[in-house]
Scaffold this motif. Structure first.
Motif: not given
Length: 801
Positions: A32-41
């Motif tokens: 979840t956190l890695t996909h969150f980071i991808r979305a914010r980038l």
């Protein structure tokens, strides 16, 4: 492309403001956190304006690798542990002239222990205490070192921490010890691991204007395992935030098990919102690790706690069908039962490293490790000393060395150390300086040890002291000149010197006493099973020790059954997990002793919750055999085991697995007509949340009590108020009954909880109270007997209370 649940996607879609994510064990929070980071980038947030804080180095490295796989070749945010970030700030403060420079080599525990031992002797106010510190080094140094680390987990003064911990008055010298230790290490320009955070954060705490220069630079700060942070880490997080940017914290209050380091569940339950204001709350209720039986067990257990979020752990449809087995066994046979179960798993084709034995205390590990050694089962210890290297067994190795005729091969200094051990293990209540003088006198002796000791005993000793040393002289003579089985020699020494009692006198806590005493007993039993003669045992044990060393050091040393503690197991998972010692002595474990502080029952319950939720395919619980009256707590099943409701969990789990596949996502508003019915008779009343669980995984619950169980339920008598559990239309529900059968008057009513604050009591039944707290969505279920003492009633108690 990773599959995300609706709840995970909601977290990923959060693009502004603070967020608190509560994730059950195995909920896929890293994904979840890695996909969150991808979305914010992808939204355009620069990587340099994102910071990810992880709890330890292993977690940081794993997260870094997974993020690199998700975003190959892309610039990534900085990922750090709290301590590495603290050290970076420390270095900057040194360059700014705000902190003095320090040596790069950390001050390790070994160096610290020597400094602390000397300082404790210096601070002792009377000769009796000074002599005890001199004679019982470990007893004093280990808790003193723990106290120093505990002070450095927060910003309170040593005196405040001392009062908070409730340590005995004899430990009050720990307060000036802290100042003396700090003064010494700063003069040496040295720092410990804890100081990587403590020194810079203390500096920023005392200099608010300086702290402001470090804050407000990040658009996003993400904190993993937020339930494990302590006050000093919380202050650093507040400083970094600086009133600007957004924070996202993720964790599970049910897995808060590092209270001894200063972590507290309230920091994630209520503290984050209280500190940072408006916060969005996201649950991640689905576990991808284990199946319904284990999820139901975990829910039954942890819902007895009050300091938690009202989240229900749900097994996703893709989880394995986890098997839960209970093995009843006597305490004496527990190690052999663990060995038998491990061998059965290996025969079925399991690899040793797919199996973990998780202990509450290391005392449970010694007999199991010895059983593995004797049977040739490969194993690996998680940061614990092998039983063959344990400090308390050194006296046994020395006795076997004497029996083998090898003591004379030592040089003078080695013989002195050997004699000092013989004279001080266990400590005979003689001034240590006198024993050191006697050991130095005996160091020239290499044979006929018992007779030589008899000849040099000081004339000015009192009768009791002389008898103690004469007794040891006789035991040494027997070891050297009388052929006997090794176990008999060791047991004679243990019994005739009161070694077990001496171990208790030299330890600082009940846990340490038990670890050492259990190790000694297990080793004697182990030697009895071999039946080797004392003169032959030493060579055989050395061979075992060498085999263990080769196994540990060779390439691929990760192969072997995992022997670990609950604290070391956190964050890990294994296909097969065994939990021994599920009795009222170890769960909950109530620490006692001169230098210990008690753990709460909720903390102990969280430990069992963490241990159980490490399992993927199989969970094996070892429980005492049922007895009419238990002689000791070890003979009685743990109250936590009784809370698990194993039979109900198995029946419901079996029924769920018999249904057709329920699909990947279950909409909350799916009509009952589209849900498969789960029809099941249960042998006892069930908790109301089980119906909620069944609906959440896509079923239409049709539960009822079996006819035989229903017949044993006490009927509601007319003419009196009674709370009862009723079954009609197949669904269990609780009702507060008046004389006419209607619900009790006075509900809902106002209450004030001593931790959670103001709320309304919505529903009450014999076992649980349902409360809705002000400012929080949803309701929470509390164990009735546990929560009642914590409630105030502004409008008076309703009928039935």
């Amino acid at each position: 492309m990773a599959y995300l649940t609706a709840e995970q996607q909601a977290v990923v879609n959060h693009n502004h403001g603070h967020a608190r994510v509560v994730a059950v064990a195995g909920a896929g929070k890293t994904t979840t956190l890695t996909h969150f980071i991808r979305a914010r980038l992808a939204d355009g947030v620069p990587p340099r304006r994102m910071l990810v804080l992880m709890y330890n180095k292993a977690a940081r490295e794993d997260f870094q690798a997974r993020l690199e796989r998700l975003l190959p070749g892309q610039p990534l945010p900085e990922i750090r542990t709290f301590h590495s970030l603290g050290l970076r700030i420390y270095q900057r403060l040194v360059l700014m002239g705000e902190l003095p420079s320090y040596q790069s080599k950390l001050l390790g525990d070994g160096e610290c222990e020597g400094m602390i031992w000397r300082m404790l002797q210096e601070l002792a106010e009377d000769d009796e205490t000074r002599q005890d510190i001199l004679a019982q080094r470990k007893k004093w140094v280990e808790p003193a070192l723990g106290f120093i680390d505990r002070v450095k987990s927060g910003l309170d003064s040593p005196a405040e921490v001392f009062e908070l911990l409730g340590l005995p008055e004899s430990c009050r010298l720990f307060v000036p010890l802290f100042s003396l230790f700090e003064e010494s290490r700063k003069q040496q320009q040295r720092i410990t691991f804890a100081d990587m955070l403590y020194d810079p954060v203390k500096c920023l705490f005392e200099r608010p204007q300086l702290a402001a220069t470090f804050g407000g630079h990040m658009a996003w700060t993400l904190v993993d395992e937020y339930q494990d942070i302590n006050d000093i880490q919380q202050f650093l997080l507040q400083t970094l935030h600086g009133g600007r940017g957004s924070l996202m914290v993720i964790g599970d209050p049910d897995q808060t098990i590092y209270e001894f380091r200063g972590s507290r569940p309230e920091l994630i339950v209520t503290g984050f919102e209280q500190q940072f204001g408006s916060v969005s709350h996201y649950p991640l209720p689905h576990t991808f690790r284990y199946g319904h039986r284990l999820s139901l067990l975990a829910n039954h257990l942890i819902r007895h706690n009050l300091e938690r979020d009202p989240i229900l752990c749900l097994s996703h449809s893709r989880t394995p069908k986890t098997v839960v087995e209970v093995h009843t066994v006597s305490a004496e046979d527990e190690a052999l039962r663990v060995l038998a179960q491990v061998k059965e798993q290996l025969q079925k084709g399991r690899k040793p490293e797919e199996i973990a034995v998780i202990h509450r205390l290391w005392a449970l590990c010694a007999p199991i490790e010895l059983a593995f050694l004797q049977d040739g089962i490969p194993y690996q210890l998680h940061h614990s000393q092998s039983v063959l290297e344990r400090w308390e067994l050194q006296i046994f190795w020395l006795l076997l060395e004497i029996a083998a005729g090898e003591f004379g091969q030592r040089d003078y200094e080695q013989r002195y150390q050997g004699w000092l051990m013989l004279l001080t293990t266990p400590f005979p209540k003689i001034r240590r300086l006198e024993l050191e003088k006697l050991a130095r006198q005996m160091a020239g002796t290499s044979s006929d040890l018992g007779a030589a000791l008899q000849q040099v005993l000081p004339k000015d000793m009192n009768r009791w002291q002389r008898k103690q040393l004469e007794n040891r002289a006789e035991l040494l003579h027997a070891a050297e000149h009388q052929p006997q089985p090794a176990w008999r020699l060791l047991k004679s020494y243990m019994d005739q010197t009161d070694l077990l009692e001496g171990i208790a006198d030299s330890a600082f806590s009940a846990q340490q006493i038990e670890d050492r005493q259990q190790t000694l007993r297990a080793f004697v039993r182990f030697m009895q099973q071999t039946n080797l003669m004392a003169a032959d045992a030493l060579a055989w044990l050395r061979e075992l020790k060498e085999q263990r060393k080769v196994q540990r050091d060779q390439p691929g040393a990760g192969a072997g059954v995992h022997l670990t503690s609950i604290h070391k197991s956190k964050g890990l998972e294994w296909p097969v997990v065994l939990i021994p010692g599920l009795n009222d002595h170890y769960f909950p474990y109530e620490a006692e002793g001169e230098f210990t502080t008690a753990a709460s029952e909720e903390s102990e319950r969280r430990l069992l919750y963490v241990a159980m939720t490490r399992a993927i395919d199989e969970l094996h619980l070892l429980v005492p055999m049922p007895v009419k009256k238990a002689d000791t707590p070890r003979d009685a099943a743990s109250r936590f085991y009784r809370e698990l409701e194993v039979d109900t969990c198995k029946r419901v789990g079996n029924a769920l697995e018999a249904l057709p596949t329920l699909g990947e996502d279950i909409p909350e508003d799916i009509p009952d007509g589209s849900r498969p019915e789960l029809k099941l008779e249960l042998l006892k009343p069930w908790q109301p949340w089980i119906d909620e669980y069944l609906r959440a995984v896509g079923c239409k619950p049709q539960l009822q009590l079996s006819a035989s169980s229903r017949a044993t339920q006490r009927p509601v008598s007319a003419g009196r108020k009674k709370s009862g559990l009723f079954v009609g239309d197949g669904v269990a529900r609780t009702t507060n009954l008046q004389e006419d059968g209607s619900e009790a008057a006075g509900l809902p009513c106002r209450i004030i909880h001593d931790v959670m604050g103001a709320g309304q009591l919505i529903k009450a039944d014999p076992g649980y109270l349902t409360i809705r707290f002000k400012g929080q969505a949803g309701t929470r279920d509390f164990v009735r007997g546990a929560v009642l003492p914590r409630l105030e009633w502004p409008d008076g108690k309703p009928p039935g209370f």
